[in-house]
Scaffold this active site. Structure first.
Site, PDB file in Angstrom:
ATOM      1  N   TYR A  32       0.836  -1.203   0.000  1.00 23.82           N
ATOM      2  CA  TYR A  32       0.000   0.000   0.000  1.00 23.82           C
ATOM      3  C   TYR A  32       0.867   1.246   0.000  1.00 23.82           C
ATOM      4  O   TYR A  32       2.084   1.184   0.184  1.00 23.82           O
ATOM      5  CB  TYR A  32      -0.964  -0.013   1.196  1.00 23.82           C
ATOM      6  CG  TYR A  32      -0.342   0.314   2.541  1.00 23.82           C
ATOM      7  CD1 TYR A  32       0.552  -0.556   3.149  1.00 23.82           C
ATOM      8  CD2 TYR A  32      -0.640   1.515   3.193  1.00 23.82           C
ATOM      9  CE1 TYR A  32       1.116  -0.255   4.385  1.00 23.82           C
ATOM     10  CE2 TYR A  32      -0.082   1.820   4.429  1.00 23.82           C
ATOM     11  CZ  TYR A  32       0.794   0.930   5.014  1.00 23.82           C
ATOM     12  OH  TYR A  32       1.363   1.229   6.226  1.00 23.82           O
ATOM     13  N   HIS A 102      -0.280 -21.236  -0.699  1.00 24.40           N
ATOM     14  CA  HIS A 102       0.742 -20.223  -0.424  1.00 24.40           C
ATOM     15  C   HIS A 102       1.432 -19.799  -1.722  1.00 24.40           C
ATOM     16  O   HIS A 102       1.786 -18.649  -1.897  1.00 24.40           O
ATOM     17  CB  HIS A 102       1.812 -20.781   0.539  1.00 24.40           C
ATOM     18  CG  HIS A 102       1.419 -20.708   1.990  1.00 24.40           C
ATOM     19  ND1 HIS A 102       0.332 -21.358   2.502  1.00 24.40           N
ATOM     20  CD2 HIS A 102       1.983 -20.045   3.025  1.00 24.40           C
ATOM     21  CE1 HIS A 102       0.228 -21.114   3.788  1.00 24.40           C
ATOM     22  NE2 HIS A 102       1.230 -20.305   4.142  1.00 24.40           N
ATOM     23  N   LYS A 148       6.602  -1.810   1.768  1.00 28.13           N
ATOM     24  CA  LYS A 148       5.401  -1.255   2.412  1.00 28.13           C
ATOM     25  C   LYS A 148       4.263  -2.258   2.265  1.00 28.13           C
ATOM     26  O   LYS A 148       3.329  -2.079   1.466  1.00 28.13           O
ATOM     27  CB  LYS A 148       5.050   0.134   1.847  1.00 28.13           C
ATOM     28  CG  LYS A 148       4.170   0.929   2.815  1.00 28.13           C
ATOM     29  CD  LYS A 148       4.225   2.407   2.547  1.00 28.13           C
ATOM     30  CE  LYS A 148       3.224   3.175   3.384  1.00 28.13           C
ATOM     31  NZ  LYS A 148       3.429   3.108   4.831  1.00 28.13           N
ATOM     32  N   GLU A 181      12.491   2.457  13.812  1.00 29.55           N
ATOM     33  CA  GLU A 181      11.616   3.537  13.329  1.00 29.55           C
ATOM     34  C   GLU A 181      10.388   3.608  14.210  1.00 29.55           C
ATOM     35  O   GLU A 181      10.341   2.971  15.265  1.00 29.55           O
ATOM     36  CB  GLU A 181      11.266   3.320  11.851  1.00 29.55           C
ATOM     37  CG  GLU A 181      10.642   1.989  11.534  1.00 29.55           C
ATOM     38  CD  GLU A 181      10.344   1.792  10.052  1.00 29.55           C
ATOM     39  OE1 GLU A 181      10.337   2.763   9.273  1.00 29.55           O
ATOM     40  OE2 GLU A 181      10.077   0.644   9.662  1.00 29.55           O
ATOM     41  N   LEU A 205      11.446   1.279   6.593  1.00 32.07           N
ATOM     42  CA  LEU A 205      10.866   1.753   5.339  1.00 32.07           C
ATOM     43  C   LEU A 205      11.632   3.002   4.888  1.00 32.07           C
ATOM     44  O   LEU A 205      11.991   3.837   5.725  1.00 32.07           O
ATOM     45  CB  LEU A 205       9.393   2.111   5.585  1.00 32.07           C
ATOM     46  CG  LEU A 205       8.608   2.510   4.347  1.00 32.07           C
ATOM     47  CD1 LEU A 205       8.352   1.279   3.470  1.00 32.07           C
ATOM     48  CD2 LEU A 205       7.276   3.131   4.740  1.00 32.07           C
TER      49      LEU A 205
HETATM   50  N1  PDD Z   1       3.340   5.234   7.308  1.00 32.34           N
HETATM   51  N2  PDD Z   1       7.988   3.778   8.635  1.00 32.34           N
HETATM   52  C1  PDD Z   1       6.810   3.130   8.670  1.00 32.34           C
HETATM   53  C2  PDD Z   1       6.744   1.794   9.309  1.00 32.34           C
HETATM   54  C3  PDD Z   1       5.660   3.728   8.118  1.00 32.34           C
HETATM   55  O1  PDD Z   1       4.499   3.075   8.136  1.00 32.34           O
HETATM   56  C4  PDD Z   1       5.759   5.027   7.560  1.00 32.34           C
HETATM   57  C5  PDD Z   1       4.582   5.715   6.956  1.00 32.34           C
HETATM   58  C6  PDD Z   1       7.008   5.664   7.568  1.00 32.34           C
HETATM   59  C7  PDD Z   1       7.214   7.032   6.986  1.00 32.34           C
HETATM   60  O2  PDD Z   1       7.099   6.994   5.594  1.00 32.34           O
HETATM   61  P1  PDD Z   1       6.552   8.255   4.797  1.00 32.34           P
HETATM   62  O3  PDD Z   1       7.392   9.415   5.208  1.00 32.34           O
HETATM   63  O4  PDD Z   1       6.744   7.876   3.392  1.00 32.34           O
HETATM   64  O5  PDD Z   1       5.127   8.413   5.163  1.00 32.34           O
HETATM   65  C8  PDD Z   1       8.105   5.005   8.099  1.00 32.34           C
HETATM   66  C9  PDD Z   1       2.130   5.755   6.729  1.00 32.34           C
HETATM   67  C10 PDD Z   1       1.894   7.169   7.065  1.00 32.34           C
HETATM   68  C11 PDD Z   1       0.999   4.806   7.067  1.00 32.34           C
HETATM   69  O6  PDD Z   1       1.223   3.611   6.993  1.00 32.34           O
HETATM   70  O7  PDD Z   1      -0.111   5.260   7.368  1.00 32.34           O
END
Ligand code: PDD
Length: 280
Positions: A32, A102, A148, A181, A205
């Site tokens: 996503y 799977h 992601k 993170e 990520l």
């Molecule tokens: N999440 N790390 C993780 C685990 C994340 O899910 C996200 C973002 C980030 C930051 O990535 P970015 O700057 O591209 O948003 C880092 C989004 C906001 C979400 O899953 O809703």
């Protein structure tokens, strides 16, 4: 009514559905993206579209939409749902498969859904003036957090631990007590005027906001290092902040019961937030 795009059609979100044989439902086999719309502008749109492509490639999911077509659909959803401030969600799973196995088939028809929610970024600005509390939580996720993936249970458990502790976000630490993170953000510390964030490995990520911030830091000749830092370094930092598409740059003033510095948002974090918003 809220409209969504689902497999080539625009429908009401409430009347859209995916089969129970969907591999996303059965195996979390999908990816996503999350793109903010701030004052009618898509934020870091190309970075997010590129990352969607990267996640799909890493899982060998093939879609027959170009990034340009995905962009056009997202803009149409913005228009249909009259979103001037909000979030676009793009969800892609490998597709339906029966009988359950799977192993996926060589040729699959991915399910693609794009929808939006409204978000009041003014409230976020107010929050950023105060800074947020966070909670530490072990990073129990799988070892490919660079993708992601829609498989988010580790993040969900961390986020709900944070919620239980009245925290805005959970900060994740690995088995060596290094910070990886946030449950849905990149985490940064500032010590002696140098910004630190986790290096790009399989464990985090590649945040688009992180990317953009690095461009800003370079443009202003601010010092930064992509380097591991420990839980202790986090608590001893001069400033701590998180970055994400949904928070932009958010100062962190507390980690569990520990105050960061004087317990107020750091001036550098606030300046970076302004720079980021100006760059949208
Ligand atoms: N999440 N790390 C993780 C685990 C994340 O899910 C996200 C973002 C980030 C930051 O990535 P970015 O700057 O591209 O948003 C880092 C989004 C906001 C979400 O899953 O809703």
């Amino acid at each position: 009514m809220t409209a969504c795009y689902i497999n080539g059609k625009y429908k009401k979100l409430s009347q859209s559905s995916i089969s129970v044989t969907d591999r996303g439902f059965q195996f979390s086999d999908g990816v996503y993206e999350v793109i903010a719309i701030y004052n009618n502008k898509f934020v870091d749109e190309n970075l997010h579209l590129d990352r969607l492509r990267t996640s799909l490639n890493k899982l060998n999911i093939k879609i027959n939409l170009s990034s340009k077509q995905i962009q056009n659909i997202s803009h149409k959803i913005k228009k249909l749902n009259k979103i001037s401030n909000g979030i676009i969600y793009l969800q892609v799973t490998r597709g339906d498969q029966h009988p359950r196995d799977h192993k996926y088939k060589n040729i699959m028809k991915p399910n693609i859904v794009i929808y939006s929610i409204k978000k009041d970024f003014k409230k976020l600005d107010q929050l950023a003036l105060k800074g947020v509390k966070t909670s530490l939580y072990p990073d129990i996720r799988w070892l490919r957090s660079d993708i992601k993936s829609i498989s988010l249970l580790g993040n969900v458990m961390a986020a709900n631990h944070a919620k239980k502790n009245n925290s805005h976000e959970a900060i994740l630490f690995d088995h060596k007590n290094n910070i990886t993170e946030g449950n849905s953000s990149s985490i940064w510390i500032i010590k002696k005027n140098i910004c630190y964030t986790h290096p790009l490995t399989y464990r985090i990520l590649k945040g688009c906001t992180r990317n953009k911030l690095i461009t800003i830091l370079k443009a202003h000749k601010f010092k930064f290092k992509e380097k591991l830092f420990s839980k202790k370094a986090l608590l001893d930092a001069d400033e701590v902040f998180m970055t994400s598409a949904t928070n932009f740059i958010m100062p962190i003033i507390k980690v569990d019961s520990y105050k960061i510095s004087n317990g107020k948002p750091g001036s550098f974090s606030q300046r970076l937030r302004k720079e980021f918003i100006n760059s949208i």
